[in-house]
Enzyme design. Structure first.
Site, PDB file in Angstrom:
ATOM      1  N   ASP A 207       0.858  -1.374  -0.206  1.00  0.00           N
ATOM      2  CA  ASP A 207       0.107  -0.004   0.068  1.00  0.00           C
ATOM      3  C   ASP A 207       0.829   1.321   0.152  1.00  0.00           C
ATOM      4  O   ASP A 207       0.586   2.076  -0.907  1.00  0.00           O
ATOM      5  CB  ASP A 207      -1.059   0.010   1.261  1.00  0.00           C
ATOM      6  CG  ASP A 207      -2.115  -0.961   1.135  1.00  0.00           C
ATOM      7  OD1 ASP A 207      -2.346  -1.357   0.182  1.00  0.00           O
ATOM      8  OD2 ASP A 207      -2.605  -1.255   2.162  1.00  0.00           O
TER       9      ASP A 207
ATOM     10  N   GLN B 139       2.309   2.116  -3.494  1.00  0.00           N
ATOM     11  CA  GLN B 139       1.486   2.222  -4.681  1.00  0.00           C
ATOM     12  C   GLN B 139       1.563   3.938  -5.314  1.00  0.00           C
ATOM     13  O   GLN B 139       1.606   3.897  -6.404  1.00  0.00           O
ATOM     14  CB  GLN B 139       0.317   1.669  -4.274  1.00  0.00           C
ATOM     15  CG  GLN B 139       0.218   0.319  -4.353  1.00  0.00           C
ATOM     16  CD  GLN B 139      -1.129  -0.275  -4.249  1.00  0.00           C
ATOM     17  OE1 GLN B 139      -2.041   0.179  -4.523  1.00  0.00           O
ATOM     18  NE2 GLN B 139      -1.023  -1.635  -3.668  1.00  0.00           N
TER      19      GLN B 139
ATOM     20  N   HIS C 187      -6.882  -4.159  -3.088  1.00  0.00           N
ATOM     21  CA  HIS C 187      -7.085  -3.653  -1.802  1.00  0.00           C
ATOM     22  C   HIS C 187      -7.439  -2.163  -2.069  1.00  0.00           C
ATOM     23  O   HIS C 187      -6.766  -1.546  -3.087  1.00  0.00           O
ATOM     24  CB  HIS C 187      -6.044  -3.601  -0.924  1.00  0.00           C
ATOM     25  CG  HIS C 187      -6.358  -2.990   0.518  1.00  0.00           C
ATOM     26  ND1 HIS C 187      -7.340  -2.949   1.157  1.00  0.00           N
ATOM     27  CD2 HIS C 187      -5.261  -2.290   1.356  1.00  0.00           C
ATOM     28  CE1 HIS C 187      -7.240  -2.182   2.232  1.00  0.00           C
ATOM     29  NE2 HIS C 187      -5.999  -1.954   2.255  1.00  0.00           N
TER      30      HIS C 187
END
Length: 333
Positions: free
Chosen positions: A82, A85, A107
């Site tokens: 995460d 990204q 996600h």
């Protein structure tokens, strides 16, 4: 609630299209191999020289850089961590975003919290398997699948759902069932579950129970077995048949202790704190905190992580796991 299965999905929506899997980690290796075995065109991207890059080569791919994968792909699946990204997207993927392309996630963090802002002319979808990558792969190989979630953030083409379901079919998820959700719901429930129950809650419960017994004079080895080791036995029972099956399987003494004492641990104060944690997730407070922590070089995160590795429960656990070869224990460095 809508649930989609094989009969609701068609791989025809992916025929002739190129799929770029950026990040060959836990989910990346599984999704890329499953898609390839489903007869689809897959390009893998990872950092040269990294273990994942070498693993991709071992698995028969010719990995490239993220920018190249994005430029040559019609569907771009971002499967890096995460916190990485947003930078990756701005540097390597945004320049390749063109009308007709699909940006895919497993996600919703970066879309939901506005760290990635795709152009309006592309589809933005999510297929989130509800299991680790090794299970996504092994279930596919044996002809089954792991359930997944599907969400549509942008439907520029008018076919975003069909493309997403085709992708879900390609990794085997429609064999088990794909539940419709939103980026908001997936992100907020996922973060809350990790913090309050699955990781944060369970970790603190284990440590508190262990410390209570050791401070009362009991051997740390015995405390470890009672408060950490045997947790797997209980979780496996819950995993297979819910709380009812767990209670059916344990002794009446254990069940009575569960029913009569559990609420003294997770009490009104605990539930109030859970609601506060959920509010922090919903408001974006947790996301902002995590983003700033990464931008600052992770000082608090690394300090707490290192401190936790030195806990007595971890030292005792490593010693006792060495006595149990049947566990296939992992040694953390």
């Amino acid at each position: 609630m809508r649930i989609f299965y094989d009969t609701d999905a068609s791989l025809d929506f992916l025929r002739g299209k190129k799929i770029g899997i950026i990040g060959y980690g836990s989910q990346g290796h599984a999704q890329a191999q499953n898609l390839r075995d489903s007869g689809l065109q897959v390009t893998v991207a990872d950092l040269p020289g990294s273990p994942n890059y070498e693993k991709a080569i071992e698995d028969g791919f010719t990995p490239v850089l993220a920018r190249e994968a994005a430029e040559k792909s019609d569907i771009i699946q971002i499967l890096t961590e995460d916190h990485a990204q947003a930078t990756l997207y701005r540097r390597d993927i945004a320049p390749a975003m063109k009308t007709g392309r699909t940006l895919l996630f497993s996600h919703g963090f970066n879309i939901h919290y506005g760290q990635i802002l795709p152009p309006k002319e592309v589809d933005v979808v999510m297929i989130a398997p509800k299991g680790p990558g090794h299970l996504v792969r092994s279930e596919y190989v044996r002809g089954a699948g792991v359930p997944a979630l599907v969400a549509i953030h942008q439907d520029a083409s008018g076919q975003a759902l069909q493309v997403a379901l085709a992708y879900a079919s390609g990794i085997g998820a429609t064999r088990a069932g794909v539940i419709e959700t939103t980026f908001k719901e997936e992100t907020e429930t996922d973060l809350f579950g990790e913090q309050a129950v699955l990781c944060g809650g369970v970790s603190e419960l284990i440590k508190a129970g262990f410390d209570t017994l050791v401070e009362a004079g009991y051997q740390p080895e015995i405390a470890f077995f009672e408060c950490m080791h045997e947790l797997k036995l209980i979780v496996d029972l819950i995993y297979r048949g819910g709380l009812a099956y767990m209670r059916y399987s344990v002794s009446d003494t254990a069940e009575y202790g569960d029913l009569s004492r559990g609420k003294r641990i997770v009490n009104a104060q605990t539930r109030a704190e859970m609601k506060k944690m959920l509010e922090e997730v919903q408001s974006g407070e947790f996301a902002r905190e995590w983003i700033l922590e990464n931008q600052a070089g992770r000082p608090m995160f690394q300090a707490v992580r290192n401190r936790e590795k030195t806990l007595l429960v971890e030292q005792i656990g490593a010693k006792l796991r060495a006595m149990m070869p049947f566990l296939d224990a992992v040694k953390m460095v």
